[in-house]
Design an enzyme around this catalytic site. Structure first.
Site, short mmCIF file in Angstrom:
data_model
loop_
_atom_site.label_atom_id
_atom_site.label_comp_id
_atom_site.label_asym_id
_atom_site.label_seq_id
_atom_site.Cartn_x
_atom_site.Cartn_y
_atom_site.Cartn_z
N ASP A 132 37.52 57.34 46.72
CA ASP A 132 38.82 56.71 46.54
C ASP A 132 38.66 55.63 45.46
O ASP A 132 37.53 55.20 45.17
CB ASP A 132 39.25 56.07 47.87
CG ASP A 132 40.45 55.18 47.72
OD1 ASP A 132 41.46 55.63 47.13
OD2 ASP A 132 40.40 54.01 48.19
N ASP A 180 41.38 52.68 44.67
CA ASP A 180 41.93 51.36 45.01
C ASP A 180 41.38 50.86 46.34
O ASP A 180 41.57 51.48 47.38
CB ASP A 180 43.46 51.43 45.07
CG ASP A 180 44.04 51.78 43.70
OD1 ASP A 180 43.74 51.05 42.74
OD2 ASP A 180 44.75 52.79 43.59
N GLU A 208 43.94 45.80 44.21
CA GLU A 208 45.33 45.57 44.65
C GLU A 208 45.86 44.16 44.39
O GLU A 208 46.90 44.00 43.74
CB GLU A 208 45.47 45.91 46.15
CG GLU A 208 45.17 47.37 46.51
CD GLU A 208 46.24 48.35 46.03
OE1 GLU A 208 47.17 47.95 45.30
OE2 GLU A 208 46.12 49.55 46.36
N HIS A 247 58.10 51.80 37.13
CA HIS A 247 56.70 52.10 37.44
C HIS A 247 55.88 52.31 36.17
O HIS A 247 54.70 51.94 36.12
CB HIS A 247 56.62 53.34 38.35
CG HIS A 247 55.23 53.60 38.84
ND1 HIS A 247 54.48 54.66 38.40
CD2 HIS A 247 54.44 52.91 39.70
CE1 HIS A 247 53.29 54.63 38.98
NE2 HIS A 247 53.24 53.57 39.77
N ALA A 301 56.38 50.73 33.41
CA ALA A 301 56.11 49.37 32.93
C ALA A 301 54.98 48.75 33.76
O ALA A 301 54.08 48.10 33.21
CB ALA A 301 57.38 48.53 33.04
N ASN A 356 45.34 54.78 35.16
CA ASN A 356 44.73 53.62 35.80
C ASN A 356 43.26 53.87 36.12
O ASN A 356 42.43 52.96 36.04
CB ASN A 356 45.47 53.29 37.11
CG ASN A 356 46.91 52.87 36.87
OD1 ASN A 356 47.30 52.59 35.75
ND2 ASN A 356 47.70 52.85 37.93
C1 XBP Z 1 46.30 53.02 46.67
C2 XBP Z 1 47.73 53.05 46.38
C3 XBP Z 1 48.19 53.00 44.99
C4 XBP Z 1 48.20 51.70 44.26
C5 XBP Z 1 49.22 51.75 43.12
O1 XBP Z 1 46.00 53.97 47.67
O2 XBP Z 1 48.53 53.15 47.26
O3 XBP Z 1 49.52 53.39 45.05
O4 XBP Z 1 48.51 50.65 45.15
O5 XBP Z 1 48.98 52.77 42.22
P1 XBP Z 1 44.57 54.69 47.74
P2 XBP Z 1 50.20 53.47 41.39
O6 XBP Z 1 43.52 53.68 47.46
O7 XBP Z 1 44.47 55.16 49.14
O8 XBP Z 1 44.56 55.80 46.74
O9 XBP Z 1 51.22 52.43 41.11
O10 XBP Z 1 49.52 53.97 40.12
O11 XBP Z 1 50.77 54.58 42.23
MG MG Z 2 42.13 52.95 48.85
#
Ligand code: XBP
Ligand code: MG
Length: 259
Positions: free
Chosen positions: A10, A12, A19, A83, A85, A129
């Protein structure tokens, strides 16, 4: 049980604490840029993480604060533009060094590469990202370390649905039991489990209170296996080899029980 052939990471919360200082700030910058008075403070954002995916999170928030406007036919294109942006702001933040990889990540990636274990990514965030994070933390070559990168909207349903992990497994040509997912959150662990993947959970800043039932082990850091030692490939192989027993245990097992 098949031997361990691949690690499916994973992004994030797992590769990096993206985050609070990355995504949250980028959302707020996009809101301000568009003249919206929306502002996600730390506590609000922590709650909103239950909604995975940035577009989905924005749409959910909009439905809460202005249900009539959010139901308008033009809402999806507004969300998409907002999104986009946000993604631009996020990539700029990452390029400026706002997020760093979590402890133990580089060490474990390098050990896996030396052992010729396959590396892959299964994430909810957008592909750009992921590229930005890898490039600015590990260097231009790091994107090539991962055989498959499953990200964002390549699947219709985001975590906790198992779609992204299944998508990655299909492209790797591996059965779920030949891989190990590494996740930080309840939606991530649920997604991996639903795909039949053994999963290691490493709690992150916003997931201290998440239910991570089903994980082989639940840790606070890859530098602490629950007994004070770093998690190595040998640790992962040992936990992975116990999958049938762990899966038979409702709620999985603790790090100490798995070690
Ligand atoms: C992480 C997320 C992502 C980010 C935002 O979940 O929920 O949506 O917060 O990314 P995980 P985007 O780690 O479980 O993948 O704005 O690019 O969607
Ligand atoms: Mg995660």
């Amino acid at each position: 049980m098949s031997g361990l052939r691949a690690l499916i990471w994973d992004v994030d919360g797992t590769l990096a604490e993206t985050e609070a200082d990355g995504h949250r700030v980028a959302f707020n910058r996009a809101f301000a840029e568009r003249g919206l008075d929306w502002q996600w403070d730390d506590a609000t954002y922590g709650r909103l993480l239950a909604i995975t995916g940035g577009k989905e999170r924005i749409a959910h928030w909009w439905r809460q604060v202005d249900p009539a406007a959010a139901a308008d036919g033009t809402a999806p294109s507004f969300v998409a533009a907002l999104h986009a942006a946000k993604s631009r702001h996020y990539e700029a933040l990452v390029a400026a060094g706002a997020v760093a990889l979590r402890p133990g990540v580089v060490r474990l990636l390098e050990e896996a590469r030396r052992a010729r274990l396959t590396l892959a990514i299964a994430t909810t965030t957008q592909p750009g990202n992921v590229r930005a994070l890898l490039q600015h933390t590990l260097g231009d070559q790091a994107i090539g370390w991962f055989d498959v990168i499953g990200a964002g909207d390549v699947v219709p349903a985001k975590k906790p649905a198992p779609d992204i992990h299944r998508w990655v497994l299909a492209r790797l040509g591996l059965a779920p039991t030949q891989a190990l997912a590494i996740e930080d959150s309840a939606p991530g662990v649920a997604a991996a489990c639903a795909a039949g993947l053994p999963v290691l959970a490493v709690r992150s800043r916003y997931t201290r209170g998440d239910c991570l039932a089903g994980a082989l082990a639940v840790l606070d850091s890859l530098d602490d296996d629950g007994a004070g030692a770093p998690v190595t490939l040998a640790t992962l192989r040992r936990w992975h080899a116990k999958v049938p027993a762990a899966q038979a245990t409702p709620g999985g097992s603790s790090a100490q029980a798995a070690a």
